[in-house]
Design an enzyme around this catalytic site. Structure first.
Site, PDB file in Angstrom:
ATOM      1  N   ASP A  96       1.478  -1.345  -0.305  1.00 56.47           N
ATOM      2  CA  ASP A  96       2.074  -0.050  -0.517  1.00 56.47           C
ATOM      3  C   ASP A  96       3.201   0.182   0.346  1.00 56.47           C
ATOM      4  O   ASP A  96       3.267  -0.503   1.422  1.00 56.47           O
ATOM      5  CB  ASP A  96       1.228   1.052  -0.527  1.00 56.47           C
ATOM      6  CG  ASP A  96       1.887   2.493  -0.988  1.00 56.47           C
ATOM      7  OD1 ASP A  96       2.472   2.329  -1.949  1.00 56.47           O
ATOM      8  OD2 ASP A  96       1.623   3.247  -0.244  1.00 56.47           O
ATOM      9  N   ASP A  99       5.419   3.480   0.693  1.00 57.14           N
ATOM     10  CA  ASP A  99       5.600   4.941   1.361  1.00 57.14           C
ATOM     11  C   ASP A  99       4.473   5.460   2.136  1.00 57.14           C
ATOM     12  O   ASP A  99       3.391   5.387   1.586  1.00 57.14           O
ATOM     13  CB  ASP A  99       6.010   5.832   0.185  1.00 57.14           C
ATOM     14  CG  ASP A  99       7.235   5.467  -0.478  1.00 57.14           C
ATOM     15  OD1 ASP A  99       8.193   5.165   0.147  1.00 57.14           O
ATOM     16  OD2 ASP A  99       7.260   5.590  -1.820  1.00 57.14           O
ATOM     17  N   ASP A 128      -1.995   4.110   2.238  1.00 57.07           N
ATOM     18  CA  ASP A 128      -2.331   5.402   2.671  1.00 57.07           C
ATOM     19  C   ASP A 128      -2.966   6.531   1.699  1.00 57.07           C
ATOM     20  O   ASP A 128      -3.367   7.422   2.324  1.00 57.07           O
ATOM     21  CB  ASP A 128      -0.945   5.957   3.253  1.00 57.07           C
ATOM     22  CG  ASP A 128      -0.006   6.441   2.012  1.00 57.07           C
ATOM     23  OD1 ASP A 128       0.149   7.799   1.932  1.00 57.07           O
ATOM     24  OD2 ASP A 128       0.404   5.707   1.596  1.00 57.07           O
TER      25      ASP A 128
END
Length: 225
Positions: free
Chosen positions: A10, A12, A186
């Protein structure tokens, strides 16, 4: 011979210590391309919805892509160059670069898989030295101008599995070709892909993902102490 392992990242709040989509929205305010206070308020609301796992993706994409519409490609390229130099590059941390390099040096096939659009993220993926990017695919007209639309399956939630599977198939690969598969994220929005790989790793996870990781015994990584 295909790579024996696959590493997905991922972007961001995982490889980056901030959200590039939200930051680009702020940068559009800085450029004077939007109604500043209203755009900032809406941008913040959508970001809160994303973090809560309640984002209306279609509504958000219509909002976030609107500032691109009608602007000449060279104007957009110059603006994004400034965004990279002023916002993105100063925040890329050696720890995140090292994580990517570790997998690359091991010979793993590496790809960034993000729900942010390809206009924002393609130069960021290049800055990380990752040639493969799965992002929301923006739509352009015959003159190369952005329409405000998108095509294909958005790489969001279960869409990340669909798009990654399509990307592998385009290379005459599938999940079974890999002995081990990693995904670093996250966000609770990425639960489907985290559950799909053999090695899910949470990176300074949001509260819901942190709880899930504890229940599942998934390892946690801090790249930005």
């Amino acid at each position: 011979m295909p790579n024996r392992n696959l590493a997905l990242f991922d972007l961001d709040n995982t490889l980056l210590p901030f959200d590039s989509d939200h930051a680009w929205g702020e940068f559009c305010v800085h450029l004077g391309w939007t109604d500043g206070p209203k755009h900032r308020q809406t941008n913040d609301r959508f970001y809160a919805d994303y973090k809560a796992g309640t984002l209306d993706l279609d509504a958000y994409l219509r909002f976030s892509l609107a500032p691109l519409v009608g602007r000449p490609p060279e104007v957009l390229a110059n603006a994004h160059r400034d965004f990279m130099h002023q916002v993105v590059l100063p925040q890329i941390r050696p720890s995140a670069l090292e994580l990517v390099r570790k997998h690359q040096q091991a010979g793993d096939l590496c790809c960034i898989v993000t729900a942010t659009n390809d206009f924002v993220t393609q130069p960021i993926a290049e800055a990380f030295g990752v040639p493969h990017l799965i992002a929301v695919q923006t739509e352009r007209d015959a003159l190369g101008r952005y329409t405000g639309g998108w095509h294909g399956v958005p790489s969001f939630r279960e869409g990340k599995i669909i798009r990654t599977t399509q990307w592998l198939a385009a290379q005459k690969l599938d999940w079974s070709h890999f002995d081990q598969t990693w995904f670093y994220s996250d966000s609770i929005n990425d639960q489907p892909l985290l559950e799909h790989v053999t090695h899910p790793v949470v990176v300074h996870p949001d509260p819901r993902l942190a709880e899930l990781a504890r229940e599942r015994g998934w390892p946690a990584l801090e790249l930005f102490p």
